[in-house]
Scaffold this motif. Structure first.
Motif, PDB file in Angstrom:
ATOM      1  N   VAL A   1       0.841  -1.203   0.000  1.00 39.51           N
ATOM      2  CA  VAL A   1       0.000   0.000   0.000  1.00 39.51           C
ATOM      3  C   VAL A   1       0.872   1.247   0.000  1.00 39.51           C
ATOM      4  O   VAL A   1       0.629   2.215  -0.740  1.00 39.51           O
ATOM      5  CB  VAL A   1      -0.948  -0.003   1.210  1.00 39.51           C
ATOM      6  CG1 VAL A   1      -1.694   1.327   1.309  1.00 39.51           C
ATOM      7  CG2 VAL A   1      -1.938  -1.147   1.120  1.00 39.51           C
ATOM      8  N   GLY A   2       1.911   1.235   0.836  1.00 36.36           N
ATOM      9  CA  GLY A   2       2.824   2.374   0.847  1.00 36.36           C
ATOM     10  C   GLY A   2       3.499   2.596  -0.481  1.00 36.36           C
ATOM     11  O   GLY A   2       3.692   3.746  -0.919  1.00 36.36           O
ATOM     12  N   GLU A   3       3.881   1.508  -1.154  1.00 35.19           N
ATOM     13  CA  GLU A   3       4.505   1.647  -2.467  1.00 35.19           C
ATOM     14  C   GLU A   3       3.530   2.221  -3.491  1.00 35.19           C
ATOM     15  O   GLU A   3       3.902   3.050  -4.335  1.00 35.19           O
ATOM     16  CB  GLU A   3       5.025   0.286  -2.925  1.00 35.19           C
ATOM     17  CG  GLU A   3       6.206  -0.219  -2.102  1.00 35.19           C
ATOM     18  CD  GLU A   3       6.575  -1.650  -2.447  1.00 35.19           C
ATOM     19  OE1 GLU A   3       5.850  -2.246  -3.275  1.00 35.19           O
ATOM     20  OE2 GLU A   3       7.559  -2.153  -1.886  1.00 35.19           O
ATOM     21  N   MET A   4       2.267   1.791  -3.420  1.00 37.63           N
ATOM     22  CA  MET A   4       1.262   2.337  -4.332  1.00 37.63           C
ATOM     23  C   MET A   4       1.113   3.846  -4.146  1.00 37.63           C
ATOM     24  O   MET A   4       1.091   4.612  -5.114  1.00 37.63           O
ATOM     25  CB  MET A   4      -0.088   1.661  -4.101  1.00 37.63           C
ATOM     26  CG  MET A   4      -0.166   0.218  -4.541  1.00 37.63           C
ATOM     27  SD  MET A   4      -1.806  -0.431  -4.179  1.00 37.63           S
ATOM     28  CE  MET A   4      -1.582  -2.140  -4.670  1.00 37.63           C
TER      29      MET A   4
ATOM     30  N   THR B   1      -3.713   7.653  -9.850  1.00 40.03           N
ATOM     31  CA  THR B   1      -3.138   7.104 -11.073  1.00 40.03           C
ATOM     32  C   THR B   1      -1.651   6.840 -10.876  1.00 40.03           C
ATOM     33  O   THR B   1      -0.886   7.736 -10.539  1.00 40.03           O
ATOM     34  CB  THR B   1      -3.331   8.075 -12.244  1.00 40.03           C
ATOM     35  OG1 THR B   1      -4.721   8.347 -12.392  1.00 40.03           O
ATOM     36  CG2 THR B   1      -2.791   7.474 -13.529  1.00 40.03           C
ATOM     37  N   CYS B   2      -1.235   5.584 -11.105  1.00 36.55           N
ATOM     38  CA  CYS B   2       0.122   5.177 -10.775  1.00 36.55           C
ATOM     39  C   CYS B   2       0.985   4.931 -12.010  1.00 36.55           C
ATOM     40  O   CYS B   2       2.165   4.629 -11.888  1.00 36.55           O
ATOM     41  CB  CYS B   2       0.106   3.888  -9.959  1.00 36.55           C
ATOM     42  SG  CYS B   2      -0.914   3.979  -8.477  1.00 36.55           S
ATOM     43  N   VAL B   3       0.413   4.955 -13.213  1.00 38.45           N
ATOM     44  CA  VAL B   3       1.150   4.592 -14.423  1.00 38.45           C
ATOM     45  C   VAL B   3       1.392   5.838 -15.245  1.00 38.45           C
ATOM     46  O   VAL B   3       0.459   6.561 -15.594  1.00 38.45           O
ATOM     47  CB  VAL B   3       0.375   3.547 -15.251  1.00 38.45           C
ATOM     48  CG1 VAL B   3       1.151   3.219 -16.527  1.00 38.45           C
ATOM     49  CG2 VAL B   3       0.141   2.295 -14.428  1.00 38.45           C
TER      50      VAL B   3
ATOM     51  N   GLU C   1      -4.132  -0.640 -12.448  1.00 39.33           N
ATOM     52  CA  GLU C   1      -3.457  -0.134 -11.255  1.00 39.33           C
ATOM     53  C   GLU C   1      -4.471   0.376 -10.222  1.00 39.33           C
ATOM     54  O   GLU C   1      -4.314   0.162  -9.020  1.00 39.33           O
ATOM     55  CB  GLU C   1      -2.491   0.981 -11.641  1.00 39.33           C
ATOM     56  CG  GLU C   1      -1.300   0.524 -12.442  1.00 39.33           C
ATOM     57  CD  GLU C   1      -0.436  -0.467 -11.668  1.00 39.33           C
ATOM     58  OE1 GLU C   1      -0.314  -0.316 -10.442  1.00 39.33           O
ATOM     59  OE2 GLU C   1       0.103  -1.389 -12.295  1.00 39.33           O
ATOM     60  N   GLU C   2      -5.491   1.058 -10.696  1.00 40.77           N
ATOM     61  CA  GLU C   2      -6.505   1.552  -9.759  1.00 40.77           C
ATOM     62  C   GLU C   2      -7.282   0.416  -9.141  1.00 40.77           C
ATOM     63  O   GLU C   2      -7.748   0.515  -7.999  1.00 40.77           O
ATOM     64  CB  GLU C   2      -7.439   2.527 -10.482  1.00 40.77           C
ATOM     65  CG  GLU C   2      -6.787   3.862 -10.801  1.00 40.77           C
ATOM     66  CD  GLU C   2      -7.754   4.835 -11.432  1.00 40.77           C
ATOM     67  OE1 GLU C   2      -8.904   4.418 -11.733  1.00 40.77           O
ATOM     68  OE2 GLU C   2      -7.389   6.017 -11.620  1.00 40.77           O
ATOM     69  N   MET C   3      -7.441  -0.704  -9.868  1.00 41.62           N
ATOM     70  CA  MET C   3      -8.111  -1.870  -9.296  1.00 41.62           C
ATOM     71  C   MET C   3      -7.303  -2.432  -8.127  1.00 41.62           C
ATOM     72  O   MET C   3      -7.868  -2.876  -7.126  1.00 41.62           O
ATOM     73  CB  MET C   3      -8.315  -2.938 -10.369  1.00 41.62           C
ATOM     74  CG  MET C   3      -9.050  -4.174  -9.872  1.00 41.62           C
ATOM     75  SD  MET C   3     -10.666  -3.775  -9.134  1.00 41.62           S
ATOM     76  CE  MET C   3     -11.518  -3.152 -10.579  1.00 41.62           C
ATOM     77  N   LYS C   4      -5.972  -2.412  -8.274  1.00 39.59           N
ATOM     78  CA  LYS C   4      -5.141  -2.854  -7.145  1.00 39.59           C
ATOM     79  C   LYS C   4      -5.349  -1.935  -5.934  1.00 39.59           C
ATOM     80  O   LYS C   4      -5.383  -2.399  -4.792  1.00 39.59           O
ATOM     81  CB  LYS C   4      -3.677  -2.851  -7.558  1.00 39.59           C
ATOM     82  CG  LYS C   4      -3.306  -3.897  -8.593  1.00 39.59           C
ATOM     83  CD  LYS C   4      -1.821  -3.817  -8.918  1.00 39.59           C
ATOM     84  CE  LYS C   4      -1.437  -4.849  -9.977  1.00 39.59           C
ATOM     85  NZ  LYS C   4       0.012  -4.788 -10.332  1.00 39.59           N
ATOM     86  N   VAL C   5      -5.479  -0.654  -6.209  1.00 32.37           N
ATOM     87  CA  VAL C   5      -5.726   0.289  -5.125  1.00 32.37           C
ATOM     88  C   VAL C   5      -7.049  -0.022  -4.435  1.00 32.37           C
ATOM     89  O   VAL C   5      -7.165  -0.012  -3.203  1.00 32.37           O
ATOM     90  CB  VAL C   5      -5.710   1.737  -5.656  1.00 32.37           C
ATOM     91  CG1 VAL C   5      -6.150   2.712  -4.560  1.00 32.37           C
ATOM     92  CG2 VAL C   5      -4.340   2.109  -6.168  1.00 32.37           C
ATOM     93  N   VAL C   6      -8.054  -0.300  -5.239  1.00 34.04           N
ATOM     94  CA  VAL C   6      -9.368  -0.623  -4.681  1.00 34.04           C
ATOM     95  C   VAL C   6      -9.273  -1.857  -3.795  1.00 34.04           C
ATOM     96  O   VAL C   6      -9.801  -1.888  -2.668  1.00 34.04           O
ATOM     97  CB  VAL C   6     -10.381  -0.833  -5.817  1.00 34.04           C
ATOM     98  CG1 VAL C   6     -11.709  -1.328  -5.243  1.00 34.04           C
ATOM     99  CG2 VAL C   6     -10.599   0.451  -6.589  1.00 34.04           C
TER     100      VAL C   6
END
Length: 770
Positions: free
Chosen positions: A171-174, A197-199, A210-215
């Motif tokens: 989570v911290g890396e995200m 947005t991470c990409v 990437e946002e799905m991983k955040v979710v």
């Protein structure tokens, strides 16, 4: 016993209408087995016996003994133990899922395990919250059940932490990849914008993945947070892992930028939920100048913190609603509120562990500056849209250490006392009046301006106490700051009253023909100030904000002290007036019987003029020596009227009237001899005495009540000879005549004078001498 046998015993216990001895023993065995099984699962061991051989024999002995515990109660206790054991088994599965997360596996596989662990924690927490313990379970069974509940509660909280930690680094890396946290430079904060947005440079599909991983990550954190709060029985912000994920990188940055080296020595146990993992991402600001770490300049920390609390919460909420909590905007608001609380807590930690420590170690501490900055920041946070009544306050940081709290409050008291004492040492503050009209003008205090200054300091202390979150801290602050200021002011009023310009001048004037106006005004200024402060203390004690933390007890106690001062020194002014009236004037009345002898020598030459004595304006003047005596007394009363407030003056003139009326009876009537005409002259003199109080009353019965002893003595002097003889005879006869005495006294409306005084008054009548 096997689980099947145990279940059968429980069923028999539930369905038995009459608890036989065998049913009780079976239920006890089922209960013991359930407890052993629960303990085994909680302790993660396969040993279901739980006790050694000696304990086993003791348990078997208890099972066969006679007991008043019913089978149904034991069965219910066994149900609770079994439920707790099942919850512990669910927590074991959660731990197994979390511990299987590996750094070398794919992210999808890791998040699948983390989600399963979070789901198991949520299920266990829901069942734990839904549990209810029958009130019939008591005694040893209740103690065992409570012990098991405590174990499960602790195990549940630790399992939720374990499940949270398994994905915490990811989570911290995200967040770090998305540009969180913001730079602490003022210009960067003022123009801060942020998204999940991470990409960089990817297409919409990559950003969606990437946002799905955040979710998934934040839903897992949300599940573990709610589960931990369920086990802890507390909805505090500290359990919200979603908010902590945003706040802890900022907390680390604040400590690195504005904190000192002592942060490396922070107690891990005290700061466990608030710190970032040592291997996790940290936001190292570009500027780490020692000037920012200067504890004497806390305004720099608070300036940065104000920007953070102003700019970042709205950005956090917007992204949570857009990405994570699309179908639950209330959850986004809750996390944002908790994020703000975490952020304020981080600022308070810098204050507590760096600024307060440096302040306490300095020979010239700056506690007032720190407190002012904390109050200003807390006021700004309270206006934030996401602030609640549970949002932490940085001012609380000054009270987490007893020595720091004592030092800060000591400085607050010294500062308030310095300003207050400067006011009461200035004579102009005592002579410049503030005409305070209270209750639509019914109460006039004529309070000097020094009272307003003292009350201003007390108001400041109340406002300072309101800045603290806990009611016991607020009460402690009032006791340490406001109450001593009031006590010292009361001592100052006492010194002013007893000084040479106060009581000294008043007493010196009592021994002469002077009116003692200087001493009266000096004492009256202290009385008026204390009366006004007492009234306002009563008013402050009734305020809701003061009642909330129990401050009404403090202010009521101080109001009572000030009221006692007012009463005591008002009586002193009245006593001085009566002392002059008695010693210097009435004392001259019977010296050589030069004056009182007139009552005995007076014949019937004024009989004709006395026939209309009941008129309001009798044609015969009062005695000259009485008029001479009443002149200074009237002057004293007028001086008191001009110097004292309304309530204090009312008490003063009433005390003068009561004491002086008694003096007229004891020093004139009871020592003279009265012919019938002399008694009528005494009545005129008494009327002249009562008339000096007429301008100060609106109801004549009030004046009559205060001078009633004089009215009764005059009634005894001027009543018919037959009635007077009847009363005298009743006083000298047996109990049967006592009834006649009561009737005779009632006819004359004599109630205050005792029998001895009545006898002395009647003895002065010349017409009863034979």
């Amino acid at each position: 016993r096997s689980r099947r046998t145990m279940r059968g015993s429980l069923m028999r216990a539930h369905t038995a209408s009459d608890a036989t001895a065998d049913a009780v023993v079976d239920a006890k065995r089922a209960y013991v087995d359930a407890v052993r099984l629960a303990r085994a699962r909680l302790w993660r061991t396969d040993d279901v016996k739980g006790d050694d051989e000696d304990n086993e024999r003791e348990t078997d002995s208890r099972l066969t003994s006679t007991s008043l515990t019913t089978a149904t109660t034991l069965a219910r206790a066994a149900d609770v133990a079994n439920a707790l054991a099942n919850i512990s088994r669910t927590l074991e599965r959660a731990c197994a899922c979390a511990s299987s997360v590996s750094e070398i596996e794919e992210d999808d596989a890791s998040w699948l395990k983390i989600e399963r662990a979070a789901s198991e924690c949520a299920s266990a927490s829901a069942r734990f919250r839904a549990m209810s313990i029958d009130s019939a379970i008591d005694g040893d069974e209740r103690l065992v059940v409570n012990a098991l509940i405590d174990v499960v509660r602790d195990l549940g909280a630790r399992t939720c932490d374990y499940a949270r930690d398994s994905g915490w680094l990811m989570v911290g890396e995200m967040l770090s990849a998305s540009g969180w946290p913001p730079d602490l430079r003022p210009t960067a904060l003022q123009s801060f914008t942020w998204t999940f947005t991470c990409v960089d440079g990817g297409d919409d599909t990559d950003r969606a993945m990437e946002e799905m991983k955040v979710v998934r990550a934040f839903h897992a954190l949300s599940a573990t947070s709610e589960a931990r709060a369920g086990f802890a029985g507390d909805e505090s912000f500290v359990w919200d892992d979603c908010a902590a994920a945003f706040a802890e990188p900022l907390s680390s940055a604040l400590r690195a930028t504005f904190g000192g080296d002592e942060y490396d020595a922070l107690d891990d146990e005290d700061d466990d939920r608030m710190r970032v993992d040592s291997d996790g991402p940290r936001n190292e600001p570009s500027t780490t100048s020692s000037a920012l770490k200067d504890p004497r300049r806390p305004e720099r920390l608070f300036a940065c913190a104000k920007e953070l609390t102003t700019q970042t919460p709205s950005a956090v909420r917007a992204e949570l609603e857009r990405v994570v909590f699309v179908d639950s905007p209330k959850s986004a608001v809750r996390v944002t509120r908790n994020y703000l609380s975490h952020l304020v807590h981080a600022v308070a930690e810098v204050v507590r562990t760096h600024i307060c420590v440096a302040c306490a170690a300095s020979e010239d501490p700056w506690w007032l500056h720190v407190a002012d900055e904390c109050k200003s920041f807390d006021d700004a946070v309270s206006k934030n849209a996401y602030a609640t009544s549970d949002t932490p306050r940085t001012l609380d940081a000054l009270l987490h250490n007893q020595a720091h709290a004592e030092a800060w409050m000591g400085i607050e008291f010294e500062h308030a006392l310095e300003r207050s004492s400067a006011a009461w040492r200035d004579e102009k503050r005592w002579t410049r009046r503030v005409f305070a009209l209270i209750d639509d003008g019914d109460v006039e205090f004529k309070a000097p301006s020094v009272a307003e200054i003292i009350l201003g300091e007390i108001r400041n202390a109340i406002e300072g106490a309101q800045g603290l979150s806990r009611v016991d801290w607020r009460l402690y602050f009032i006791k340490r700051v406001a109450a001593p200021v009031l006590d010292d002011f009361l001592d100052a009023c006492e010194r002013r009253a007893v000084g040479t310009r106060g009581l000294g001048s008043l007493v010196a004037a009592s021994g002469s023909w002077r009116a003692g106006s200087n001493g009266t005004h000096v004492i009256a200024s202290a009385i008026n100030a204390c009366a006004f402060v007492a009234h306002m203390c009563r008013a402050m004690a009734d305020e809701t904000s003061v009642l909330e933390f129990g401050g009404d007890v403090v202010f009521e106690a101080r109001a009572e002290k000030f009221e006692k001062f007012v009463s005591r020194w008002t009586d002193a002014i009245a006593d001085a007036a009566c002392a002059q009236f008695t010693d210097k004037i009435i004392g001259d009345v019977f010296v050589g019987e030069s004056h009182v002898g007139v009552y005995a020598r007076k014949g019937d030459e004024d009989k004709d003029t006395d026939e209309d004595e009941d008129d309001e304006t009798p044609r015969v003047a009062p005695s000259g020596f009485i008029l001479a005596a009443l002149g200074p007394l009237r002057e004293r009363i007028e001086i008191a009227r001009s110097a004292l407030g309304h309530a204090a003056f009312n008490a003063c003139w009433r005390a003068i009237a009561t004491t002086a009326a008694s003096t007229m009876v004891k020093r004139v009537i009871e020592v003279a001899t009265f012919t019938p005409s002399g008694a009528r002259q005494m009545r005129r003199d008494a009327r002249a005495f009562v008339d000096i109080f007429a301008p100060y009353v609106t109801r004549q019965r009030v004046c009559y009540a205060k001078t009633r002893v004089l009215h009764e003595a005059i009634s005894l002097l001027t009543c018919d000879v037959a009635l007077a003889k009847e009363i005298r005879a009743a006083l000298m006869n047996n109990d049967d005549a006592g009834v006649n005495l009561v009737v005779s006294k009632r006819r004359l409306d004599v109630d205050v004078l005792d029998n001895a005084s009545i006898a002395r008054v009647l003895a002065t009548r010349a017409d009863l001498a034979h």
